[in-house]
Scaffold this motif. Sequence first.
Motif, PDB file in Angstrom:
ATOM      1  N   VAL A 161       6.123   8.639  13.423  1.00 30.82           N
ATOM      2  CA  VAL A 161       5.588   8.668  11.991  1.00 30.82           C
ATOM      3  C   VAL A 161       6.378   9.386  11.143  1.00 30.82           C
ATOM      4  CG1 VAL A 161       4.360   8.331   9.985  1.00 30.82           C
ATOM      5  CG2 VAL A 161       2.976   7.638  12.401  1.00 30.82           C
ATOM      6  N   VAL A 162       7.321  10.596  11.782  1.00 32.14           N
ATOM      7  CA  VAL A 162       7.636  11.150  10.587  1.00 32.14           C
ATOM      8  C   VAL A 162       8.590  10.516  11.263  1.00 32.14           C
ATOM      9  CG1 VAL A 162       8.430  13.947  10.246  1.00 32.14           C
ATOM     10  CG2 VAL A 162       5.649  13.537  10.547  1.00 32.14           C
ATOM     11  N   TRP A 180       3.575  16.469   1.760  1.00 31.95           N
ATOM     12  CA  TRP A 180       4.378  15.097   1.645  1.00 31.95           C
ATOM     13  C   TRP A 180       3.286  13.949   1.423  1.00 31.95           C
ATOM     14  CZ3 TRP A 180       4.186  12.035   6.522  1.00 31.95           C
ATOM     15  CH2 TRP A 180       4.880  10.641   6.486  1.00 31.95           C
ATOM     16  N   LEU A 181       2.260  14.096   1.576  1.00 31.80           N
ATOM     17  CA  LEU A 181       1.531  12.894   1.511  1.00 31.80           C
ATOM     18  C   LEU A 181       1.106  12.520   0.523  1.00 31.80           C
ATOM     19  CD1 LEU A 181      -0.945  13.473   4.330  1.00 31.80           C
ATOM     20  CD2 LEU A 181       0.845  11.722   4.739  1.00 31.80           C
ATOM     21  N   VAL A 182       0.487  13.554  -0.228  1.00 33.16           N
ATOM     22  CA  VAL A 182       0.125  13.829  -1.558  1.00 33.16           C
ATOM     23  C   VAL A 182       1.166  13.564  -3.368  1.00 33.16           C
ATOM     24  CG1 VAL A 182       0.384  16.083  -3.432  1.00 33.16           C
ATOM     25  CG2 VAL A 182      -1.514  15.079  -1.666  1.00 33.16           C
ATOM     26  N   ALA A 228      14.179   6.821   4.387  1.00 37.23           N
ATOM     27  CA  ALA A 228      13.574   5.615   3.832  1.00 37.23           C
ATOM     28  C   ALA A 228      13.200   5.722   2.290  1.00 37.23           C
ATOM     29  CB  ALA A 228      12.498   5.254   5.019  1.00 37.23           C
ATOM     30  N   LYS A 256      -5.980   7.161  -0.383  1.00 33.78           N
ATOM     31  CA  LYS A 256      -5.212   6.363  -1.943  1.00 33.78           C
ATOM     32  C   LYS A 256      -4.219   5.556  -1.274  1.00 33.78           C
ATOM     33  CE  LYS A 256      -3.736   7.960  -5.594  1.00 33.78           C
ATOM     34  NZ  LYS A 256      -2.044   7.424  -6.501  1.00 33.78           N
ATOM     35  N   ILE A 257      -3.106   5.845  -0.850  1.00 34.86           N
ATOM     36  CA  ILE A 257      -1.921   4.649  -0.228  1.00 34.86           C
ATOM     37  C   ILE A 257      -1.956   3.826   0.534  1.00 34.86           C
ATOM     38  CG2 ILE A 257      -0.240   5.339   1.073  1.00 34.86           C
ATOM     39  CD1 ILE A 257      -0.197   8.772   0.907  1.00 34.86           C
ATOM     40  N   ALA A 266      -5.107  11.535  -0.108  1.00 35.34           N
ATOM     41  CA  ALA A 266      -4.093  10.510  -0.496  1.00 35.34           C
ATOM     42  C   ALA A 266      -3.164   9.636   0.800  1.00 35.34           C
ATOM     43  CB  ALA A 266      -3.158  12.076   0.061  1.00 35.34           C
ATOM     44  N   ILE A 267      -3.928   9.950   1.933  1.00 37.38           N
ATOM     45  CA  ILE A 267      -3.764   9.054   2.915  1.00 37.38           C
ATOM     46  C   ILE A 267      -4.220   7.944   2.436  1.00 37.38           C
ATOM     47  CG2 ILE A 267      -4.318   8.829   5.547  1.00 37.38           C
ATOM     48  CD1 ILE A 267      -3.583  11.009   6.139  1.00 37.38           C
ATOM     49  N   ARG A 277       6.574   8.267  -6.956  1.00 41.34           N
ATOM     50  CA  ARG A 277       7.792   8.247  -7.302  1.00 41.34           C
ATOM     51  C   ARG A 277       8.451   9.453  -7.515  1.00 41.34           C
ATOM     52  NH1 ARG A 277      10.040   3.737  -6.035  1.00 41.34           N
ATOM     53  NH2 ARG A 277       8.938   1.252  -6.466  1.00 41.34           N
ATOM     54  N   VAL A 331       8.305   4.026   2.644  1.00 38.09           N
ATOM     55  CA  VAL A 331       7.361   5.756   2.547  1.00 38.09           C
ATOM     56  C   VAL A 331       6.021   4.781   2.853  1.00 38.09           C
ATOM     57  CG1 VAL A 331       6.689   7.400   2.776  1.00 38.09           C
ATOM     58  CG2 VAL A 331       9.256   7.198   2.716  1.00 38.09           C
ATOM     59  N   ARG A 332       5.808   3.997   1.658  1.00 37.27           N
ATOM     60  CA  ARG A 332       4.403   3.868   0.986  1.00 37.27           C
ATOM     61  C   ARG A 332       4.410   2.433   2.483  1.00 37.27           C
ATOM     62  NH1 ARG A 332       1.706   4.821  -3.788  1.00 37.27           N
ATOM     63  NH2 ARG A 332       0.499   4.156  -3.328  1.00 37.27           N
ATOM     64  N   TYR A 355      11.260   5.211  -1.207  1.00 38.67           N
ATOM     65  CA  TYR A 355      10.139   5.268  -1.409  1.00 38.67           C
ATOM     66  C   TYR A 355       9.109   4.405  -1.052  1.00 38.67           C
ATOM     67  CZ  TYR A 355       5.523   6.117  -4.452  1.00 38.67           C
ATOM     68  OH  TYR A 355       4.918   6.363  -4.481  1.00 38.67           O
ATOM     69  N   ASP A 356       9.383   2.804  -1.501  1.00 40.29           N
ATOM     70  CA  ASP A 356       8.937   1.809  -0.868  1.00 40.29           C
ATOM     71  C   ASP A 356       8.867   1.737   0.388  1.00 40.29           C
ATOM     72  OD1 ASP A 356       8.557   0.548  -3.668  1.00 40.29           O
ATOM     73  OD2 ASP A 356      10.469   0.163  -3.445  1.00 40.29           O
ATOM     74  N   VAL A 388       3.575  10.736  -1.925  1.00 38.36           N
ATOM     75  CA  VAL A 388       3.548   9.325  -1.413  1.00 38.36           C
ATOM     76  C   VAL A 388       2.671   9.055  -2.018  1.00 38.36           C
ATOM     77  CG1 VAL A 388       4.090   7.954   0.053  1.00 38.36           C
ATOM     78  CG2 VAL A 388       5.328   9.727   0.672  1.00 38.36           C
ATOM     79  N   ALA A 389       1.002   9.914  -2.261  1.00 37.79           N
ATOM     80  CA  ALA A 389       0.386   9.018  -2.822  1.00 37.79           C
ATOM     81  C   ALA A 389       0.725   9.154  -4.623  1.00 37.79           C
ATOM     82  CB  ALA A 389      -0.964   9.418  -2.619  1.00 37.79           C
ATOM     83  N   TYR A 394       7.634  12.135  -4.977  1.00 37.31           N
ATOM     84  CA  TYR A 394       8.187  12.061  -3.518  1.00 37.31           C
ATOM     85  C   TYR A 394       9.499  12.097  -3.648  1.00 37.31           C
ATOM     86  CZ  TYR A 394       9.452   9.864   0.470  1.00 37.31           C
ATOM     87  OH  TYR A 394       9.978  10.105   2.186  1.00 37.31           O
ATOM     88  N   SER A 439       9.698   8.239   9.058  1.00 34.80           N
ATOM     89  CA  SER A 439       9.834   7.994   7.614  1.00 34.80           C
ATOM     90  C   SER A 439      11.064   8.837   6.897  1.00 34.80           C
ATOM     91  CB  SER A 439       9.541   8.743   6.978  1.00 34.80           C
ATOM     92  OG  SER A 439       9.012  10.223   6.961  1.00 34.80           O
ATOM     93  N   ILE A 440      12.194   9.524   8.076  1.00 35.51           N
ATOM     94  CA  ILE A 440      13.857   9.860   7.573  1.00 35.51           C
ATOM     95  C   ILE A 440      14.459   8.430   6.947  1.00 35.51           C
ATOM     96  CG2 ILE A 440      15.417  11.253   8.228  1.00 35.51           C
ATOM     97  CD1 ILE A 440      13.330  11.963  10.584  1.00 35.51           C
ATOM     98  N   LEU A 473       3.511   3.989   5.470  1.00 29.92           N
ATOM     99  CA  LEU A 473       1.984   5.100   5.595  1.00 29.92           C
ATOM    100  C   LEU A 473       0.642   4.214   5.190  1.00 29.92           C
ATOM    101  CD1 LEU A 473       2.968   8.274   4.022  1.00 29.92           C
ATOM    102  CD2 LEU A 473       2.555   7.484   5.822  1.00 29.92           C
TER     103      LEU A 473
END
Lengths: 132, 127
Positions: free
Chosen positions: B44-45, A49-51, B51, B122-123, B119-120, A57, B56-57, B53-54, A53-54, A60, B48-49, B60
């Motif tokens: 947090v999860v 999930w995290l990867v 939501a 980077k976001i 990943a965290i 689109r 969720v970003r 893409y924008d 989003v990173a 995701y 995000s339900i 996060l």
Amino acid sequence: MTGTAAPTPRIPIAPHMQVYRPTLTMVMSIMHRLTGTALYAGTVVFVWWLVAVAAGRVAYETFLDVFGSVPGLVVLFGLTWAVLHHALGGIRHLIWDVGRAHTYPWREYLARANLIGSLTLSATLWVVFYPW
Amino acid sequence: MEDFRTPTARARGLGAARGGTRDFWYQRVTSALGVLLITGAIIVVIDSIGADYDDVRALLSNPVVVALLLLALLNFCIHMRIGMQVIIEDYVHQPMAKVLLLIVNAGFSTVIGVVGAVAIIKIAFSG
Ligand code: HEM
């Protein structure tokens, strides 16, 4: 076997799991281990999930497609229950660690609270938050 | 033959994985902290339900969420490495197989943690 010594009495020399009648606390102990193992594998879903989003689109959307499918939702519901059951079971472990609730009847109350609590909490969370 | 070592020195390092009691203690600490961290992660999860893409970003990259998820990931990667190590020690007794599985376990727990953290982060830093 010399034939001269008195026959050794056939007594159990170690506890064999098979001869015990399963009790609730015993089953709960196994479930804590099984849910811990499921969560270990479940970290892959969380990190996916995290990867996703990173990554962007498209990644995701793929994640949403996979875990919005019926098998995906079953996995997510299973992980919901596993994490709640294991977390409540973990609190039970911490109560034991400070020396409480080792004996009847509290150990039985806690075992039941753990199971009933994890099932009702998982069902409630899904009923309330799943976008039906 | 005379053994000049103290009884304590002889007992040290004799655990099933040749380690001491640190893991035992860490397992308790990561369990207690885990109750708080998993509660935050579940919130947090849930947030995000549904939501897009924008959204969720944006969720996060909230600094509180970033810190919470990093802490939760670190906590549970330690916790699950120790937990799985106990399972391996319980069921696998052949020394070579045991050592290999212990290495795979430590490797998996580390890689999952690092990949998730990258990943965290980077976001967090790309908005
Ligand atoms: C609030 C959350 C959690 C709490 C309070 C908790 C608590 C515990 C405790 C107390 C133990 C030790 C059981 C024992 O001594 O026999 C344990 C074992 C374990 N936990 Fe957790 N845990 C939590 C979340 C997690 C998560 C998220 C994972 C995986 C990512 C996980 C994986 C494991 C594993 C693999 C074991 C080993 C199971 C066993 O030895 O039977 N736990 N947990």
